[in-house]
Design an enzyme around this catalytic site. Structure first.
Site, PDB file in Angstrom:
ATOM      1  N   ASP A 196      11.599   2.375   5.280  1.00 29.70           N
ATOM      2  CA  ASP A 196      11.014   1.039   5.404  1.00 29.70           C
ATOM      3  C   ASP A 196      12.092   0.108   5.910  1.00 29.70           C
ATOM      4  OD1 ASP A 196       8.371  -0.515   3.966  1.00 29.70           O
ATOM      5  OD2 ASP A 196      10.111  -1.771   4.426  1.00 29.70           O
ATOM      6  N   LYS A 205     -37.941 -20.072   8.992  1.00 36.27           N
ATOM      7  CA  LYS A 205     -38.354 -21.283   8.263  1.00 36.27           C
ATOM      8  C   LYS A 205     -37.453 -21.497   7.040  1.00 36.27           C
ATOM      9  CE  LYS A 205     -41.389 -20.667   5.300  1.00 36.27           C
ATOM     10  NZ  LYS A 205     -41.595 -20.458   3.881  1.00 36.27           N
ATOM     11  N   SER A 227     -17.148  -6.815   5.881  1.00 37.97           N
ATOM     12  CA  SER A 227     -16.666  -7.429   4.639  1.00 37.97           C
ATOM     13  C   SER A 227     -16.026  -8.792   4.881  1.00 37.97           C
ATOM     14  CB  SER A 227     -15.743  -6.487   3.867  1.00 37.97           C
ATOM     15  OG  SER A 227     -14.653  -6.141   4.638  1.00 37.97           O
ATOM     16  N   LYS A 276     -13.196   1.654  10.530  1.00 41.73           N
ATOM     17  CA  LYS A 276     -12.480   0.656   9.719  1.00 41.73           C
ATOM     18  C   LYS A 276     -12.751  -0.761  10.232  1.00 41.73           C
ATOM     19  CE  LYS A 276      -9.265  -1.207   7.026  1.00 41.73           C
ATOM     20  NZ  LYS A 276      -9.467  -1.449   5.601  1.00 41.73           N
ATOM     21  N   MET A 283       0.827  -1.210   0.000  1.00 40.08           N
ATOM     22  CA  MET A 283       0.000   0.000   0.000  1.00 40.08           C
ATOM     23  C   MET A 283       0.864   1.265   0.000  1.00 40.08           C
ATOM     24  SD  MET A 283      -3.194  -1.022   0.070  1.00 40.08           S
ATOM     25  CE  MET A 283      -4.210   0.290   0.692  1.00 40.08           C
ATOM     26  N   THR A 318      -4.126  -0.452   9.570  1.00 40.84           N
ATOM     27  CA  THR A 318      -5.305  -1.021  10.231  1.00 40.84           C
ATOM     28  C   THR A 318      -4.853  -1.611  11.557  1.00 40.84           C
ATOM     29  OG1 THR A 318      -6.287  -1.587   8.101  1.00 40.84           O
ATOM     30  CG2 THR A 318      -7.191  -2.687  10.047  1.00 40.84           C
ATOM     31  N   ARG A 349     -11.020  -0.027   0.542  1.00 33.00           N
ATOM     32  CA  ARG A 349     -10.703  -0.458  -0.826  1.00 33.00           C
ATOM     33  C   ARG A 349      -9.349  -1.187  -0.867  1.00 33.00           C
ATOM     34  NH1 ARG A 349     -12.715   5.198  -3.477  1.00 33.00           N
ATOM     35  NH2 ARG A 349     -14.921   4.996  -2.939  1.00 33.00           N
TER      36      ARG A 349
HETATM   37  P1  NAD Z   1       2.879  -4.763   3.603  1.00 31.65           P
HETATM   38  O1  NAD Z   1       3.308  -5.875   4.495  1.00 31.65           O
HETATM   39  O2  NAD Z   1       2.934  -4.969   2.124  1.00 31.65           O
HETATM   40  O3  NAD Z   1       3.743  -3.450   3.915  1.00 31.65           O
HETATM   41  C1  NAD Z   1       4.202  -3.115   5.194  1.00 31.65           C
HETATM   42  C2  NAD Z   1       5.590  -2.504   5.054  1.00 31.65           C
HETATM   43  O4  NAD Z   1       6.016  -2.106   6.356  1.00 31.65           O
HETATM   44  C3  NAD Z   1       6.618  -3.497   4.515  1.00 31.65           C
HETATM   45  O5  NAD Z   1       7.276  -2.927   3.407  1.00 31.65           O
HETATM   46  C4  NAD Z   1       7.578  -3.700   5.697  1.00 31.65           C
HETATM   47  O6  NAD Z   1       8.930  -3.911   5.291  1.00 31.65           O
HETATM   48  C5  NAD Z   1       7.401  -2.386   6.440  1.00 31.65           C
HETATM   49  N1  NAD Z   1       7.795  -2.448   7.844  1.00 31.65           N
HETATM   50  C6  NAD Z   1       7.583  -3.422   8.757  1.00 31.65           C
HETATM   51  N2  NAD Z   1       8.067  -3.056   9.945  1.00 31.65           N
HETATM   52  C7  NAD Z   1       8.614  -1.824   9.793  1.00 31.65           C
HETATM   53  C8  NAD Z   1       9.244  -0.907  10.668  1.00 31.65           C
HETATM   54  N3  NAD Z   1       9.426  -1.204  11.969  1.00 31.65           N
HETATM   55  N4  NAD Z   1       9.671   0.262  10.167  1.00 31.65           N
HETATM   56  C9  NAD Z   1       9.485   0.566   8.862  1.00 31.65           C
HETATM   57  N5  NAD Z   1       8.905  -0.260   7.990  1.00 31.65           N
HETATM   58  C10 NAD Z   1       8.447  -1.432   8.452  1.00 31.65           C
HETATM   59  O7  NAD Z   1       1.404  -4.369   4.055  1.00 31.65           O
HETATM   60  P2  NAD Z   1       0.321  -3.497   3.231  1.00 31.65           P
HETATM   61  O8  NAD Z   1      -0.544  -4.412   2.398  1.00 31.65           O
HETATM   62  O9  NAD Z   1       0.990  -2.348   2.609  1.00 31.65           O
HETATM   63  O10 NAD Z   1      -0.618  -3.030   4.437  1.00 31.65           O
HETATM   64  C11 NAD Z   1      -0.227  -1.989   5.328  1.00 31.65           C
HETATM   65  C12 NAD Z   1      -1.414  -1.686   6.241  1.00 31.65           C
HETATM   66  O11 NAD Z   1      -2.547  -1.319   5.438  1.00 31.65           O
HETATM   67  C13 NAD Z   1      -1.873  -2.892   7.069  1.00 31.65           C
HETATM   68  O12 NAD Z   1      -2.236  -2.441   8.351  1.00 31.65           O
HETATM   69  C14 NAD Z   1      -3.077  -3.428   6.292  1.00 31.65           C
HETATM   70  O13 NAD Z   1      -3.980  -4.121   7.119  1.00 31.65           O
HETATM   71  C15 NAD Z   1      -3.660  -2.139   5.736  1.00 31.65           C
HETATM   72  N6  NAD Z   1      -4.448  -2.269   4.504  1.00 31.65           N
HETATM   73  C16 NAD Z   1      -4.023  -3.070   3.491  1.00 31.65           C
HETATM   74  C17 NAD Z   1      -4.784  -3.162   2.322  1.00 31.65           C
HETATM   75  C18 NAD Z   1      -4.331  -4.036   1.169  1.00 31.65           C
HETATM   76  O14 NAD Z   1      -5.157  -4.237   0.228  1.00 31.65           O
HETATM   77  N7  NAD Z   1      -3.107  -4.527   1.145  1.00 31.65           N
HETATM   78  C19 NAD Z   1      -5.976  -2.429   2.192  1.00 31.65           C
HETATM   79  C20 NAD Z   1      -6.371  -1.573   3.234  1.00 31.65           C
HETATM   80  C21 NAD Z   1      -5.592  -1.501   4.387  1.00 31.65           C
END
Ligand code: NAD
Length: 289
Positions: free
Chosen positions: A31, A240, A178, A171, A12, A96, A123
């Protein structure tokens, strides 16, 4: 141009940070993964060696991380964002996480004099790429106003959910709906297959009834949300129909565990003397118990 820091450049975050850059702002990312940082640089962003370094001089700091524990660590831990944040910087957490975790982060930031907006994302990652995400935001109105132009770079819908922490609460409500309807959809399509129905026809039929349209936009506004519990379709008849399917599924050996749990709520309504009410009385019953 706003000076932005972005912590968490995963599925994301990478796309979202890229859309802020496209909006004409500078984004210094951090990251835990070197590959993610390289991708961010390829998108035109800068990177830093820690969250604290990334936030140095930033007006707005975004975090988009896997879970609450990591969010807490990336903000308050060693090298965490808070150690680099300048006076007046605002942190926007889009991860989240649970309401209590959001409240904890907000309290920790407030102790250091910083404002926060919780802005979890509705989304999918495809929407993150195309800049069409939906944000459920929680925070003071004046704080949200200061970050709104950046949210607009990443999404096309921003809904103020009514105060600090309410974005995260919205959320989890949204995702409960969902995730639950995903499980019931899978079980019911599987039941439909087991009955020998053509799947496309089942989808066509259910798309034209409350089954597929969803109660929130059909039966609820017509009845219970208006305070009208007179039966358009009564609980006893709904129960029913539910039982017919449960018995059939038992014979076919297909699982309908979500519907079995739903049957318990109908029994509760019947036991509460609501059997001849409209089936949307379930919501009225739950609100009053
Ligand atoms: P992801 O695992 O792809 O990305 C998370 C990133 O955080 C990774 O690149 C990881 O290396 C980095 N990370 C981990 N620990 C770290 C730290 N201590 N310092 C810096 N970076 C660190 O996850 P995502 O799919 O991008 O999701 C991120 C958030 O968004 C989650 O909470 C998820 O539930 C929420 N979300 C995801 C989606 C989706 O469709 N993927 C949709 C809505 C919300």
């Amino acid at each position: 141009m706003t000076k932005v820091a972005f912590i968490g450049l995963g599925t994301m975050g990478l796309a979202m940070a890229g859309n802020i850059i496209k909006g004409g702002h500078s984004v210094t990312g951090f990251d835990a993964s070197a590959d993610a940082m390289e991708s961010h640089r390829n998108n035109g962003g800068d990177t830093a060696a820690s969250a604290a370094e990334a936030t140095d001089g930033a007006e707005v700091v975004f975090s988009m991380l896997p879970n609450g524990k990591i969010v807490h660590q990336a903000i308050f831990g060693e090298g965490g964002a808070v150690h680099g944040m300048a006076d007046g910087a605002i942190l926007v957490d889009m991860s989240t996480i649970s309401p209590s975790e959001t409240d904890g982060v907000r309290a920790g930031l407030a102790e250091k004099g910083f404002d926060m907006v919780d802005a979890p994302v509705g989304r999918t990652s495809d929407n993150a790429k195309t800049g069409t995400s939906l944000f459920m935001v929680g925070g003071a109105a004046e704080t949200i106003a200061k970050v709104r132009h950046l949210l607009d770079c990443m999404g096309d819908t921003v809904i103020d959910c009514g105060g600090p922490g309410m974005g995260t609460r919205m959320k989890i409500v949204n995702n409960l709906m969902s995730t639950t309807t995903n499980a019931v959809t899978a079980q019911i399509l599987n039941f439909s297959d087991a009955l020998g129905l053509d799947r496309d026809l089942s989808i066509e039929v259910m798309s034209g009834t409350p089954a597929g349209k969803g109660h929130m936009s059909t039966t609820y506004p017509a009845k219970v949300l208006k305070g009208d519990l007179s039966p358009a379709f009564m609980v006893n008849l709904a129960k029913k129909d539910l039982d017919i399917a449960l018995v059939q599924a038992e014979e076919l050996g297909v699982p309908l565990t979500v519907s079995k749990a739903a049957a318990e709520v109908y029994v509760e309504a019947q036991e509460a003397g609501r059997g001849t009410d409209d089936w949307t009385t379930l919501y009225d019953m739950l609100r009053k118990t």
